[in-house]
Write a protein that holds these residues in place. Structure first.
Motif, PDB file in Angstrom:
ATOM      1  N   ARG A   8      -1.587 -26.693   2.222  1.00 26.21           N
ATOM      2  CA  ARG A   8      -2.085 -27.045   0.889  1.00 26.21           C
ATOM      3  C   ARG A   8      -3.096 -26.023   0.374  1.00 26.21           C
ATOM      4  O   ARG A   8      -3.260 -25.861  -0.839  1.00 26.21           O
ATOM      5  CB  ARG A   8      -2.721 -28.438   0.922  1.00 26.21           C
ATOM      6  CG  ARG A   8      -1.777 -29.558   1.342  1.00 26.21           C
ATOM      7  CD  ARG A   8      -0.763 -29.887   0.250  1.00 26.21           C
ATOM      8  NE  ARG A   8      -1.393 -30.492  -0.893  1.00 26.21           N
ATOM      9  CZ  ARG A   8      -1.662 -31.800  -1.014  1.00 26.21           C
ATOM     10  NH1 ARG A   8      -1.363 -32.621  -0.015  1.00 26.21           N
ATOM     11  NH2 ARG A   8      -2.221 -32.284  -2.097  1.00 26.21           N
ATOM     12  N   PHE A  22      -3.523 -23.040  -5.646  1.00 25.55           N
ATOM     13  CA  PHE A  22      -3.740 -24.322  -6.311  1.00 25.55           C
ATOM     14  C   PHE A  22      -4.531 -25.214  -5.369  1.00 25.55           C
ATOM     15  O   PHE A  22      -4.207 -25.306  -4.176  1.00 25.55           O
ATOM     16  CB  PHE A  22      -2.419 -24.995  -6.661  1.00 25.55           C
ATOM     17  CG  PHE A  22      -1.738 -24.435  -7.876  1.00 25.55           C
ATOM     18  CD1 PHE A  22      -1.969 -24.983  -9.134  1.00 25.55           C
ATOM     19  CD2 PHE A  22      -0.875 -23.352  -7.769  1.00 25.55           C
ATOM     20  CE1 PHE A  22      -1.338 -24.464 -10.253  1.00 25.55           C
ATOM     21  CE2 PHE A  22      -0.247 -22.824  -8.873  1.00 25.55           C
ATOM     22  CZ  PHE A  22      -0.474 -23.382 -10.130  1.00 25.55           C
ATOM     23  N   PRO A  24      -5.569 -28.639  -3.625  1.00 26.24           N
ATOM     24  CA  PRO A  24      -4.892 -29.920  -3.395  1.00 26.24           C
ATOM     25  C   PRO A  24      -5.373 -30.969  -4.389  1.00 26.24           C
ATOM     26  O   PRO A  24      -6.574 -31.081  -4.653  1.00 26.24           O
ATOM     27  CB  PRO A  24      -5.309 -30.286  -1.963  1.00 26.24           C
ATOM     28  CG  PRO A  24      -5.672 -28.987  -1.328  1.00 26.24           C
ATOM     29  CD  PRO A  24      -6.269 -28.157  -2.425  1.00 26.24           C
ATOM     30  N   ASP A  25      -4.452 -31.701  -4.956  1.00 19.94           N
ATOM     31  CA  ASP A  25      -4.785 -32.749  -5.925  1.00 19.94           C
ATOM     32  C   ASP A  25      -5.050 -34.044  -5.168  1.00 19.94           C
ATOM     33  O   ASP A  25      -4.135 -34.645  -4.599  1.00 19.94           O
ATOM     34  CB  ASP A  25      -3.634 -32.933  -6.917  1.00 19.94           C
ATOM     35  CG  ASP A  25      -3.970 -33.921  -8.022  1.00 19.94           C
ATOM     36  OD1 ASP A  25      -5.106 -34.432  -8.038  1.00 19.94           O
ATOM     37  OD2 ASP A  25      -3.096 -34.187  -8.864  1.00 19.94           O
ATOM     38  N   GLY A  27      -6.783 -36.552  -6.720  1.00 18.76           N
ATOM     39  CA  GLY A  27      -7.215 -37.459  -7.765  1.00 18.76           C
ATOM     40  C   GLY A  27      -8.479 -36.954  -8.422  1.00 18.76           C
ATOM     41  O   GLY A  27      -9.251 -36.200  -7.829  1.00 18.76           O
ATOM     42  N   ARG A  30     -11.466 -33.038 -11.675  1.00 17.42           N
ATOM     43  CA  ARG A  30     -12.038 -31.771 -11.246  1.00 17.42           C
ATOM     44  C   ARG A  30     -11.510 -31.380  -9.875  1.00 17.42           C
ATOM     45  O   ARG A  30     -11.143 -32.229  -9.070  1.00 17.42           O
ATOM     46  CB  ARG A  30     -13.572 -31.865 -11.188  1.00 17.42           C
ATOM     47  CG  ARG A  30     -14.231 -32.174 -12.525  1.00 17.42           C
ATOM     48  CD  ARG A  30     -15.739 -32.226 -12.363  1.00 17.42           C
ATOM     49  NE  ARG A  30     -16.418 -32.423 -13.633  1.00 17.42           N
ATOM     50  CZ  ARG A  30     -17.737 -32.408 -13.788  1.00 17.42           C
ATOM     51  NH1 ARG A  30     -18.507 -32.232 -12.717  1.00 17.42           N
ATOM     52  NH2 ARG A  30     -18.276 -32.584 -14.980  1.00 17.42           N
ATOM     53  N   ILE A  31     -11.517 -30.071  -9.624  1.00 20.39           N
ATOM     54  CA  ILE A  31     -11.178 -29.579  -8.292  1.00 20.39           C
ATOM     55  C   ILE A  31     -12.266 -30.014  -7.312  1.00 20.39           C
ATOM     56  O   ILE A  31     -13.461 -29.880  -7.585  1.00 20.39           O
ATOM     57  CB  ILE A  31     -11.059 -28.040  -8.303  1.00 20.39           C
ATOM     58  CG1 ILE A  31      -9.798 -27.613  -9.064  1.00 20.39           C
ATOM     59  CG2 ILE A  31     -11.040 -27.475  -6.885  1.00 20.39           C
ATOM     60  CD1 ILE A  31      -9.668 -26.107  -9.218  1.00 20.39           C
ATOM     61  N   ASN A  65     -10.114 -27.138 -12.929  1.00 22.74           N
ATOM     62  CA  ASN A  65      -9.023 -28.025 -13.307  1.00 22.74           C
ATOM     63  C   ASN A  65      -7.964 -27.991 -12.206  1.00 22.74           C
ATOM     64  O   ASN A  65      -7.357 -26.946 -11.955  1.00 22.74           O
ATOM     65  CB  ASN A  65      -8.423 -27.556 -14.630  1.00 22.74           C
ATOM     66  CG  ASN A  65      -7.285 -28.440 -15.114  1.00 22.74           C
ATOM     67  OD1 ASN A  65      -6.811 -29.335 -14.402  1.00 22.74           O
ATOM     68  ND2 ASN A  65      -6.820 -28.207 -16.321  1.00 22.74           N
ATOM     69  N   PRO A  66      -7.696 -29.129 -11.525  1.00 18.07           N
ATOM     70  CA  PRO A  66      -6.734 -29.118 -10.417  1.00 18.07           C
ATOM     71  C   PRO A  66      -5.297 -28.853 -10.844  1.00 18.07           C
ATOM     72  O   PRO A  66      -4.446 -28.564  -9.991  1.00 18.07           O
ATOM     73  CB  PRO A  66      -6.882 -30.518  -9.806  1.00 18.07           C
ATOM     74  CG  PRO A  66      -7.442 -31.358 -10.903  1.00 18.07           C
ATOM     75  CD  PRO A  66      -8.313 -30.452 -11.716  1.00 18.07           C
ATOM     76  N   ALA A  67      -5.012 -28.923 -12.145  1.00 16.74           N
ATOM     77  CA  ALA A  67      -3.648 -28.674 -12.620  1.00 16.74           C
ATOM     78  C   ALA A  67      -3.378 -27.194 -12.873  1.00 16.74           C
ATOM     79  O   ALA A  67      -2.233 -26.812 -13.126  1.00 16.74           O
ATOM     80  CB  ALA A  67      -3.389 -29.461 -13.901  1.00 16.74           C
TER      81      ALA A  67
END
Length: 270
Positions: A8, A22, A24-25, A27, A30-31, A65-67
């Motif tokens: 990840r 990237f 890991p998302d 939730g 924010r990162i 931004n996690p996206a």
């Protein structure tokens, strides 16, 4: 299926000293700070040979931004005979979200001493009571419940959390260090909060990590349980400090972690 944290946090090279990743998302908008720390460390490792990270110092500059991807730009600050220094800027949308200085050393024998493993319940007697790391295979078991930040009860300025990766990390130490860097960000802020009569939902309460520092003392296998023994020696001027000694289950001291956070209570707007 939960992927190992090593996968990840993996990066791809975008240039001689630039790496793309990237976070890991898990939730949230924010990162997670530990993700940026772990990936910045792995980016620095891509530019050194035959050396092991012994310390890193990070400042959290802007929320990420996690996206969106993060670009880790590495500056080769120094390459000496025994030590190497790297500066890593984690950049998203043209602005830094994290700045890191990391130092690497060729392994060498030297003087030895260490602290003694403090008293703590065996992790096998505790449950996984904090699910924030579950999405990436990190297990967190707090010695005392309820966890800090979930009760307004004022608690002593000391807390203990067992943590580990429940999934394989591979044979390279860098991945175990990155996983510990990631996991070590979970329990620091709650420890800073616990001497104060607030919870995460207290109106006007604000808390955020400002910086994060780790000293790696010895090699370790983070798929085994590690005790994060923490205290918070001071809060003042809207800042609080947490410091932790990380022990392997056999009592070996593997790391020291410090984190400073903004901690404030603003009067609700009337």
């Amino acid at each position: 299926m939960t992927l190992p944290l090593a996968e990840r946090l993996a990066l791809e090279r975008s240039g001689p000293n630039v790496f793309r990743g990237f976070a890991p998302d898990i939730g949230g908008a924010r990162i997670f700070g530990g993700a940026a720390v772990g990936q910045a460390l792995l980016a620095a490792y891509e530019t050194v040979e035959a050396r092991v990270c012994h310390s890193l110092h990070c400042y959290f500059i802007h929320p990420g931004n996690p996206a969106e991807p993060v670009f880790y730009e590495v500056t080769r600050s120094r390459d000496g005979g025994a030590f190497a220094t790297r500066h890593v800027s984690a950049v998203q949308d043209g602005r830094p979200i994290l700045e890191m200085l990391a130092s690497f050393q060729r392994p060498a024998p030297g003087f030895e001493h260490q602290a003694t493993l403090p008293d703590a319940p065996d992790p096998a007697t505790l449950g996984d009571d904090d699910q924030r790391g579950a999405a990436v295979g990190i297990q967190l078991r707090n010695v005392r419940l309820p966890r800090p930040g979930w009760t307004e009860e004022v608690q002593p300025p000391h807390h203990q959390t067992w943590l580990r990766s429940a999934l394989p990390l591979g044979p390279e130490l860098r991945h175990h260090q990155a996983a510990l860097a990631y996991a070590s960000d979970f329990p620091q802020l709650p420890t800073i909060v616990q001497p104060h009569p607030v919870t995460w939902s207290t109106p006007g309460f604000q808390v955020a990590s400002l910086d994060h520092a780790i000293w790696f003392h010895r090699p370790f296998d983070f798929t085994g349980w590690h005790l994060c023994d923490m205290d918070t020696p001071s809060s003042s001027d809207e800042r609080g400090l947490s410091r932790a000694t990380v022990f392997a289950q056999d009592g070996t001291v593997v790391a020291t972690v410090l984190q400073e956070a903004m901690i404030r209570l603003r009067a609700p707007r009337g």
